[in-house]
Design a protein around this motif. Structure first.
Motif, PDB file in Angstrom:
ATOM      1  N   ASN A 148       0.820  -1.218   0.000  1.00 39.23           N
ATOM      2  CA  ASN A 148       0.000   0.000   0.000  1.00 39.23           C
ATOM      3  C   ASN A 148       0.855   1.270   0.000  1.00 39.23           C
ATOM      4  N   THR A 149       1.866   1.290   0.852  1.00 37.90           N
ATOM      5  CA  THR A 149       2.738   2.465   0.908  1.00 37.90           C
ATOM      6  C   THR A 149       3.542   2.595  -0.380  1.00 37.90           C
ATOM      7  N   GLU A 150       3.892   1.469  -0.975  1.00 36.22           N
ATOM      8  CA  GLU A 150       4.602   1.505  -2.254  1.00 36.22           C
ATOM      9  C   GLU A 150       3.737   2.151  -3.332  1.00 36.22           C
ATOM     10  N   THR A 151       2.451   1.841  -3.317  1.00 34.03           N
ATOM     11  CA  THR A 151       1.525   2.449  -4.282  1.00 34.03           C
ATOM     12  C   THR A 151       1.503   3.963  -4.116  1.00 34.03           C
ATOM     13  N   ALA A 152       1.379   4.424  -2.877  1.00 36.17           N
ATOM     14  CA  ALA A 152       1.364   5.863  -2.608  1.00 36.17           C
ATOM     15  C   ALA A 152       2.685   6.498  -3.024  1.00 36.17           C
ATOM     16  N   ALA A 153       3.788   5.817  -2.745  1.00 33.43           N
ATOM     17  CA  ALA A 153       5.112   6.342  -3.096  1.00 33.43           C
ATOM     18  C   ALA A 153       5.246   6.507  -4.608  1.00 33.43           C
ATOM     19  N   ASN A 154       4.735   5.554  -5.355  1.00 32.60           N
ATOM     20  CA  ASN A 154       4.798   5.645  -6.819  1.00 32.60           C
ATOM     21  C   ASN A 154       3.952   6.791  -7.347  1.00 32.60           C
ATOM     22  N   TYR A 155       2.798   7.022  -6.723  1.00 31.49           N
ATOM     23  CA  TYR A 155       1.965   8.162  -7.125  1.00 31.49           C
ATOM     24  C   TYR A 155       2.701   9.480  -6.860  1.00 31.49           C
ATOM     25  N   ILE A 156       3.383   9.557  -5.736  1.00 28.52           N
ATOM     26  CA  ILE A 156       4.134  10.767  -5.396  1.00 28.52           C
ATOM     27  C   ILE A 156       5.271  10.970  -6.394  1.00 28.52           C
ATOM     28  N   ALA A 157       5.941   9.883  -6.752  1.00 24.71           N
ATOM     29  CA  ALA A 157       7.034   9.974  -7.734  1.00 24.71           C
ATOM     30  C   ALA A 157       6.507  10.459  -9.079  1.00 24.71           C
ATOM     31  N   ASP A 158       5.337   9.950  -9.487  1.00 23.34           N
ATOM     32  CA  ASP A 158       4.745  10.391 -10.759  1.00 23.34           C
ATOM     33  C   ASP A 158       4.395  11.877 -10.717  1.00 23.34           C
ATOM     34  N   ALA A 159       3.912  12.324  -9.555  1.00 26.80           N
ATOM     35  CA  ALA A 159       3.459  13.718  -9.431  1.00 26.80           C
ATOM     36  C   ALA A 159       4.617  14.705  -9.314  1.00 26.80           C
ATOM     37  N   GLU A 168      -4.982   7.846  -6.433  1.00 24.17           N
ATOM     38  CA  GLU A 168      -4.010   8.686  -7.141  1.00 24.17           C
ATOM     39  C   GLU A 168      -4.436  10.146  -7.173  1.00 24.17           C
ATOM     40  N   ALA A 169      -5.732  10.385  -7.383  1.00 25.66           N
ATOM     41  CA  ALA A 169      -6.218  11.765  -7.438  1.00 25.66           C
ATOM     42  C   ALA A 169      -6.023  12.459  -6.093  1.00 25.66           C
ATOM     43  N   GLU A 170      -6.227  11.728  -5.007  1.00 22.90           N
ATOM     44  CA  GLU A 170      -6.051  12.295  -3.670  1.00 22.90           C
ATOM     45  C   GLU A 170      -4.577  12.634  -3.428  1.00 22.90           C
ATOM     46  N   VAL A 171      -3.701  11.737  -3.866  1.00 22.25           N
ATOM     47  CA  VAL A 171      -2.268  11.984  -3.713  1.00 22.25           C
ATOM     48  C   VAL A 171      -1.861  13.202  -4.533  1.00 22.25           C
ATOM     49  N   GLN A 172      -2.352  13.296  -5.762  1.00 21.97           N
ATOM     50  CA  GLN A 172      -2.031  14.429  -6.630  1.00 21.97           C
ATOM     51  C   GLN A 172      -2.504  15.737  -6.014  1.00 21.97           C
ATOM     52  N   GLU A 173      -3.701  15.741  -5.473  1.00 22.87           N
ATOM     53  CA  GLU A 173      -4.261  16.955  -4.842  1.00 22.87           C
ATOM     54  C   GLU A 173      -3.385  17.393  -3.670  1.00 22.87           C
ATOM     55  N   TRP A 174      -2.944  16.416  -2.897  1.00 25.63           N
ATOM     56  CA  TRP A 174      -2.055  16.722  -1.758  1.00 25.63           C
ATOM     57  C   TRP A 174      -0.749  17.333  -2.230  1.00 25.63           C
ATOM     58  N   ILE A 175      -0.148  16.719  -3.241  1.00 25.88           N
ATOM     59  CA  ILE A 175       1.114  17.219  -3.778  1.00 25.88           C
ATOM     60  C   ILE A 175       0.941  18.646  -4.309  1.00 25.88           C
ATOM     61  N   ASP A 176      -0.146  18.879  -5.017  1.00 25.41           N
ATOM     62  CA  ASP A 176      -0.412  20.219  -5.575  1.00 25.41           C
ATOM     63  C   ASP A 176      -0.487  21.257  -4.457  1.00 25.41           C
TER      64      ASP A 176
END
Length: 217
Positions: free
Chosen positions: A70-81, A205-213
């Protein structure tokens, strides 16, 4: 009269040749300028492409430990963003499914929870190549008993975060973020630690992207 006409025709021809030569020179000059502008535009386009392709990879590092993915999934989303670089923390003795059975008081994580001396989990590596070059470091982990999963401890203790912005993130099915980030900050003793973010067991992914933004990196 004939001489005058002949002279007039010669003069007219000379003027025409001069005019054409001038036009040709202007055309050549215009072509040269256009070629230079095109080359400059192409060079700038290459630079822009490199900047875009690289994103923030030059100064963003995503360090994470993931027990079940699960954390790996979030980490990959952060890397993409962010265009950042991923670094996975791997225990020298990997956790098995039985080790991660929190409901079994004799499981590895349960014993480690009860005895803090067992929480100094040895990692395959805590050294990130070019670590000094990163300005922003994300640190991700699952939440175990309201804390950051202790396999991240050795990395935090073994690295100097001076001059870096450190942003923790976590995944959990039910537990909140709690003081997990602050406890790591206290453990590190260096770095500008920011308020962290907790995602569910199936990060969106959308939630992670919103956070990064919202971080304004």
């Amino acid at each position: 009269m004939k001489a005058k006409k002949l002279f007039s025709m010669i003069l007219t021809g000379v003027m025409a040749v001069s005019l054409l030569a001038g036009c040709g020179s202007e055309t050549d000059s215009a072509q040269e300028n256009t070629s230079e502008e095109t080359a400059q535009t192409e060079d700038q386009a290459e630079t822009d492409t490199e900047d875009t392709a690289g994103g923030s990879s030059g100064n963003v590092l995503i360090v994470y430990y993931s027990a079940t993915g699960n954390t790996e999934t979030a980490a990959n989303y952060i890397a993409d963003a962010t265009g950042g670089t991923l670094f996975e923390l791997e225990p020298a003795e990997p956790y098995t499914d039985e080790d991660l059975n929190y409901n079994d008081e004799n499981s590895r994580v349960s014993r480690e929870h009860e005895d803090e001396s067992l929480q100094d989990v040895e990692l395959v590596s805590t050294t990130v190549e070019g670590f000094d070059e990163y300005d922003t470091v994300f640190i991700g982990y699952p939440i175990w008993w309201g804390e950051a999963a202790w396999p991240v401890n050795q990395f935090v203790e073994n690295n100097d975060f001076t001059g870096k912005t450190v942003i923790p993130f976590a995944t959990s099915a039910s537990s909140g973020f709690g003081e997990s980030g602050q406890l790591l900050a206290d453990m590190a003793g260096t770095g500008d630690w920011q308020e962290g973010m907790r995602f569910g067991s199936s990060p969106d992914e959308a939630e992670v992207q919103e956070w990064i933004d919202g971080l304004g990196l």
